[in-house]
Design a protein around this motif. Sequence first.
Motif, mmCIF file in Angstrom:
data_model
loop_
_atom_site.group_PDB
_atom_site.id
_atom_site.type_symbol
_atom_site.label_atom_id
_atom_site.label_comp_id
_atom_site.label_asym_id
_atom_site.label_seq_id
_atom_site.Cartn_x
_atom_site.Cartn_y
_atom_site.Cartn_z
ATOM 1 N N VAL A 189 -9.319 8.363 5.610
ATOM 2 C CA VAL A 189 -7.887 8.081 4.932
ATOM 3 C C VAL A 189 -7.638 6.622 4.888
ATOM 4 O O VAL A 189 -7.461 5.868 5.798
ATOM 5 N N GLU A 190 -7.242 6.069 3.436
ATOM 6 C CA GLU A 190 -6.783 4.753 3.535
ATOM 7 C C GLU A 190 -5.076 4.725 3.416
ATOM 8 O O GLU A 190 -4.513 5.222 2.598
ATOM 9 N N THR A 191 -4.502 3.627 4.274
ATOM 10 C CA THR A 191 -3.415 3.617 4.416
ATOM 11 C C THR A 191 -2.990 2.302 4.473
ATOM 12 O O THR A 191 -3.746 1.119 4.727
ATOM 13 N N VAL A 192 -1.681 1.773 4.326
ATOM 14 C CA VAL A 192 -0.955 0.649 4.396
ATOM 15 C C VAL A 192 0.132 0.691 5.495
ATOM 16 O O VAL A 192 0.786 1.923 5.574
ATOM 17 N N PRO A 193 0.658 -0.284 6.113
ATOM 18 C CA PRO A 193 1.969 -0.054 6.850
ATOM 19 C C PRO A 193 3.213 0.142 6.123
ATOM 20 O O PRO A 193 3.454 -0.254 4.869
ATOM 21 N N ASN A 229 5.780 2.445 13.609
ATOM 22 C CA ASN A 229 4.716 2.039 13.174
ATOM 23 C C ASN A 229 4.038 2.858 12.236
ATOM 24 O O ASN A 229 2.615 3.256 12.310
ATOM 25 N N GLN A 230 4.678 3.341 11.248
ATOM 26 C CA GLN A 230 3.982 4.552 10.384
ATOM 27 C C GLN A 230 3.271 3.778 9.382
ATOM 28 O O GLN A 230 3.450 2.680 9.126
ATOM 29 N N ASP A 236 20.697 4.399 9.577
ATOM 30 C CA ASP A 236 20.073 4.205 10.991
ATOM 31 C C ASP A 236 18.502 4.801 10.908
ATOM 32 O O ASP A 236 18.313 5.655 10.356
ATOM 33 N N PRO A 237 17.864 3.947 11.300
ATOM 34 C CA PRO A 237 16.310 4.302 11.461
ATOM 35 C C PRO A 237 16.189 5.606 12.518
ATOM 36 O O PRO A 237 16.925 5.655 13.551
ATOM 37 N N LEU A 255 0.811 11.405 11.643
ATOM 38 C CA LEU A 255 0.048 11.343 10.422
ATOM 39 C C LEU A 255 0.642 10.340 9.355
ATOM 40 O O LEU A 255 1.880 9.846 9.465
ATOM 41 N N PRO A 256 -0.240 10.042 8.339
ATOM 42 C CA PRO A 256 0.419 9.036 7.445
ATOM 43 C C PRO A 256 1.403 9.594 6.417
ATOM 44 O O PRO A 256 1.507 11.054 6.039
ATOM 45 N N LEU A 257 2.590 8.671 5.866
ATOM 46 C CA LEU A 257 3.257 9.345 4.792
ATOM 47 C C LEU A 257 2.765 9.396 3.511
ATOM 48 O O LEU A 257 1.672 8.520 3.295
ATOM 49 N N LEU A 258 3.373 9.914 2.666
ATOM 50 C CA LEU A 258 2.834 10.196 1.364
ATOM 51 C C LEU A 258 3.405 9.007 0.375
ATOM 52 O O LEU A 258 2.577 8.675 -0.594
ATOM 53 N N ALA A 259 4.274 8.413 0.789
ATOM 54 C CA ALA A 259 5.124 7.462 -0.071
ATOM 55 C C ALA A 259 5.981 6.467 1.073
ATOM 56 O O ALA A 259 6.481 6.968 2.009
#
Length: 407
Positions: A121-125, A109-110, A98-99, A180-184
């Motif tokens: 900081v550069e990110t992708v969905p 929407n991480q 389960d999420p 905050l963004p995730l590492l992976a």
Amino acid sequence: MDVTVRAEAVAAGLSAERLARIDGWMDRLVGDGKLAGLSVTVARRGCVAYRRCTGLADRERGTAMAESTIVRIYSMTKPLTSVAIMMLYEEGRFQLDDPITRFLPCFANQRVLTGGTRGKVETVPAVRDITFRDLLTHTSGLTYGFMESTLVDGLYRSEGVDFQTSDATLAEVVERAARLPLLAQPGTAWNYSIATDVLGHLVAVIAGQPFGDFLQERVIGPLGMVDTGFHVPAEKVARFAANYGRGPDGALTLIDDPASSRFAAPRAICSGGGGLCSTAGDYLRFCQMMLNKGELDGVRLLGRKTVELMTANHLGGDMAAMGQPRFSESSYEGIGFGLGFSVMLDPARAQVLGTPGEYAWGGAASTAFWIDPAEEMAVILLTQLMPSSTYPIRRELRVLTYQALVD
């Protein structure tokens, strides 16, 4: 070693003479000034085969290390939190895939780090939401600010994502992390993180009561862990160990006095990832419950199949195949990860004595435990020295323990 423990060792298939080698190892660590004091407990087949304390719990006050000494177990809190969330899993409250957005919409929407600088900081969905399994296996993409190795670690520090010292609530710090963004991408890499603190918050949300209360009422209390808690009450501070680091000259230096420690007062946050203090005797009760597949003294916390699932490897291979550089709580080669524990896969690849299926973890102040179902054995090492990578005492104790098996 006293006569009683010697007899217990022989009955449990261990050589008392070989176990006595641990004595010299412990005394050398204290005599050489590497540790102020330490305790070792070895249990097999339901009885204590070896138990010894040496040195000082508090050098400044001359307090001896004892069986009743209370220590900061830091990340050895994680297995108890993992048991707590799996108790709710057994009640049908959620599924492992389960999420977590089902209960924590703040994680919707991480974004995932791809590069950049602190200023940009550069990110992708994220391709999918974090799941319960991701949190339990440390494959969520979350991190720790103290790692100080990535842009996201820096963001954790600057945004106050700290479950040890923050004056905010557990929910507030979790929400800071969610922004905050995730590492992976979730599920793709093993990265030690605040995941278990998020699990503690999930326990609170799902159960409808504060995490600390749930852990006390459903895990700590029923197991009879009378000296385990998120702070040390005033009447027990005399038994609370000091915490040490190493000064510029290599000598032990006091970094947390028990009388003025933040653990000596109620905490703003009950950290499921690293907030508990405990004793050797208390933690042995937790280990024996796990060895018994979820039950101790007529009290059942988990079903047998749940314990088996938690202590199986949930990674695609070992941690070396999908992780960051070696982390001090465990080697990566030959070691997998289950739902809250590291899991031994291949002792030859790990280059240390052990048994496939043995599960374990450690804490930041050099504490450690491991449980070996095949050998019906549990070992607990307690001391107070940071960081935990200062000396290879965990691997040394593994050798000293396993070489004593003679049956």
